[in-house]
Design a protein around this motif. Structure first.
Motif, short mmCIF file in Angstrom:
data_model
loop_
_atom_site.label_atom_id
_atom_site.label_comp_id
_atom_site.label_asym_id
_atom_site.label_seq_id
_atom_site.Cartn_x
_atom_site.Cartn_y
_atom_site.Cartn_z
N SER A 144 38.49 20.62 -11.84
CA SER A 144 37.47 20.34 -12.86
C SER A 144 38.13 19.96 -14.18
O SER A 144 37.69 19.02 -14.85
N LEU A 145 39.19 20.67 -14.56
CA LEU A 145 39.91 20.35 -15.79
C LEU A 145 40.50 18.94 -15.73
O LEU A 145 40.42 18.17 -16.70
N VAL A 146 41.07 18.60 -14.57
CA VAL A 146 41.62 17.25 -14.37
C VAL A 146 40.53 16.20 -14.56
O VAL A 146 40.73 15.17 -15.23
N ALA A 147 39.35 16.44 -13.99
CA ALA A 147 38.24 15.48 -14.10
C ALA A 147 37.81 15.31 -15.55
O ALA A 147 37.61 14.18 -16.03
N PHE A 148 37.67 16.41 -16.28
CA PHE A 148 37.23 16.32 -17.67
C PHE A 148 38.27 15.62 -18.56
O PHE A 148 37.91 14.90 -19.49
N VAL A 149 39.56 15.83 -18.27
CA VAL A 149 40.62 15.27 -19.12
C VAL A 149 40.93 13.82 -18.77
O VAL A 149 41.08 12.97 -19.66
N MET A 150 40.99 13.50 -17.48
CA MET A 150 41.47 12.17 -17.07
C MET A 150 40.36 11.12 -16.98
O MET A 150 40.57 9.96 -17.33
N ILE A 151 39.20 11.50 -16.50
CA ILE A 151 38.15 10.51 -16.22
C ILE A 151 37.33 10.26 -17.48
O ILE A 151 36.75 11.19 -18.04
N ASP A 152 37.30 9.00 -17.94
CA ASP A 152 36.52 8.66 -19.13
C ASP A 152 35.56 7.50 -18.89
O ASP A 152 35.09 6.87 -19.82
N HIS A 153 35.27 7.24 -17.60
CA HIS A 153 34.39 6.13 -17.26
C HIS A 153 32.96 6.39 -17.70
O HIS A 153 32.41 7.48 -17.48
#
Length: 523
Positions: free
Chosen positions: A469-478
């Motif tokens: 979840s942390l990876v998704a919040f930090v990396m994904i900005d679409h």
């Protein structure tokens, strides 16, 4: 005069939805086959006289070939046409399944499973690539990927149900035989309804053979190492050698691909933060999910004494929650909210389901303990798979869709292999520690020790989902932009005649929706 284009457009629409049915059946067959054999394994072991030391190869032979050849399978679809590779994959899968069902020796079964994995590696990236290039309208794309994501998330649970029914009422061999008529029928349907995307011989680029060999060997070594860790342990020389060698080969693979004129995996595909973030999030999610399937299966059958069929049916609520969340919720929001606002909270919700399971005890009721956790996990993962699958191929040039599809499939496969091995090791170690200070010969103590091991591993799985979840919040900005899914560089993803019908005023808006790096490559 005006009726003809409308009729043609209606036929094209119907053709797309029939294509979705074909792609969905193929994807379901791939996902089912990963788990359906698990239920049949004890019966197959007795029938063929497979030793305890060798029984893991019924599973490992499939995962090795599938995980090791995914990148190559994805690129072959780009070079020779995804429809052709998809159809070959289906027919090969049908043949391998028939050989496995008729196996007269352990070696014959192991070989058939490896063949299944190899043809599955042709099939899986082509399926996702075909889906991406067939559905380009934002609303249609969200619906199609909602269905595809539901299958990706819930198909494994359906495999447990199908395996239980076939093994209990027919024979373990039917867990393999059942694929043959389905795959053959789907191949014939694919020939009729999928758009022709054959690449002429003079226009094909060369296959990156060094990249194919190094990349496949790297993935194969990692999957093999994690599979062997289940029985050998993580500090075993063979396991460590395989894992370190696999990582080294993948580093070499990146260096080779950077210098290749026609790379097997163009580095910009995984360097993009949205595609890379989606693949990493899904890979981490699969670490937790595959561990969950493993522990819940043992818990229900060994601790609660459920039959194989009842154990399989007990996964239905999670499957239903994934389908409902993916098609009824995530598909509606995918074109309206940033992708991380679906993926991140979905992983948190799934982590909440894991947290619920950490309270599991020997006498916990299924309805009060397992059911709520399954629903939380199902609703959460339904929000993860669909937008992640869509992001994996969004904005990718048509001649690279197979490579992009193979990337997220590889993330799923490696994540599942690592998760099974890692969490199984954690559970076994925790159980051994628990029993070392108690009367290990007592049946109740043994059951309590096993459940203690499952709980400790579930805590680890919850931590992995929170990290995802942390990876998704930090990396994904679409963020969804009007018309972004309708513009694919090169225009190959459009349906026949679609470009001619577009109003001139639409073109600037569509061009603006293409990411700058993709526009540069398209030029």
């Amino acid at each position: 005069m005006t009726a003809q284009p409308a009729t043609a457009h209606g036929q094209a629409d119907n053709r797309r939805w029939w294509a979705l049915a074909v792609i969905a059946i193929a994807q379901l067959m791939i996902v089912l086959d990963i788990t359906i054999v698990n239920i049949a394994l004890p019966s197959a072991q007795r029938d063929l006289g497979i030793s305890d030391a060798d029984r893991q190869w019924v599973i490992t032979a499939y995962t090795l070939a599938f995980g090791g050849l995914l990148l190559l399978g994805g690129r072959l679809g780009d070079l020779y046409g995804r429809k052709r590779v998809f159809t070959i994959g289906l027919l090969g899968f049908a043949l391998a399944s028939a050989i496995g069902g008729a196996a007269a020796s352990p070696e014959m079964l192991f070989g058939a499973r490896a063949l299944q994995g190899g043809f599955g590696a042709l099939l899986a990236p082509s399926a996702l690539g075909l889906l991406s290039t067939t559905f380009t309208d934002p609303k249609e794309r969200s619906t199609a990927f909602g269905i595809f994501g539901a299958i990706a998330g819930g198909g494994a649970a359906i495999g447990f149900i199908a395996g239980g029914v076939l093994t209990e009422y027919l024979n373990w061999r039917w867990c393999l035989f059942v694929n043959t008529p389905i795959a053959v029928a789907t191949a014939f349907a694919a020939f009729s309804v999928l758009e022709r995307d054959h690449v002429a011989k003079g226009r094909r680029i060369k296959l990156d053979l060094p990249g194919a060999l190094i990349g496949s060997a790297g993935l194969l070594a990692i999957v093999y190492g994690t599979s062997e860790a289940v029985t050998r342990g993580w500090v075993d020389a063979l396991v460590l050698g395989s894992l370190i060698g696999g990582v080294a080969l993948l580093v070499l693979f990146v260096l080779v691909e950077k210098r290749s004129r026609h790379p097997l995996l163009p580095i910009h595909i995984v360097a993009d933060r949205n595609r890379g973030g989606a693949a990493l999030s899904v890979g981490l999610a699969m670490v937790g999910m595959f561990g969950l399937f493993l522990f819940l299966t043992y818990y229900l059958q060994a601790i609660k004494h459920f039959s194989p069929i009842v154990s399989g049916l007990s996964f239905l609520p999670m499957t239903g929650a994934i389908i409902l969340s993916s098609t009824g919720f995530a598909a509606r929001l995918m074109t309206r909210v940033p992708s991380r606002n679906l993926i991140g909270p979905g992983l948190l919700l799934a982590g909440g389901g894991m947290a619920w399971l950490t309270q599991m005890k020997v006498d916990s009721p299924w309805a009060g303990m397992v059911l709520p956790a399954e629903l939380l996990l199902g609703f959460g993962m339904g929000m993860v798979f669909m937008p992640s699958m869509s992001l994996a191929t969004l904005g990718v040039a048509p001649n690279e869709a197979g490579a992009a599809s193979a990337t997220i499939n590889s993330a799923q496969q490696v994540g599942g292999s690592v998760g099974t091995a890692l969490l199984n090791t954690v559970a076994a170690s925790a159980t051994a520690t628990y029993l070392s200070t108690r009367l290990a010969s007592d049946k109740l103590v043994q059951a309590q020790g096993a459940v203690h091991g499952y709980v400790v591993a579930t805590w680890v799985a919850m931590g992995v989902l929170l990290l995802a979840s942390l990876v998704a919040f930090v990396m994904i900005d679409h963020r969804p932009a009007p018309g972004e899914a309708t513009t694919v560089p090169g225009g190959a993803a459009r349906q026949p005649g679609q470009e001619a019908q577009a109003a001139p005023a639409e073109q600037p808006a569509r061009a603006a929706a293409v990411a700058p790096d993709d526009r540069e490559r398209a030029g």
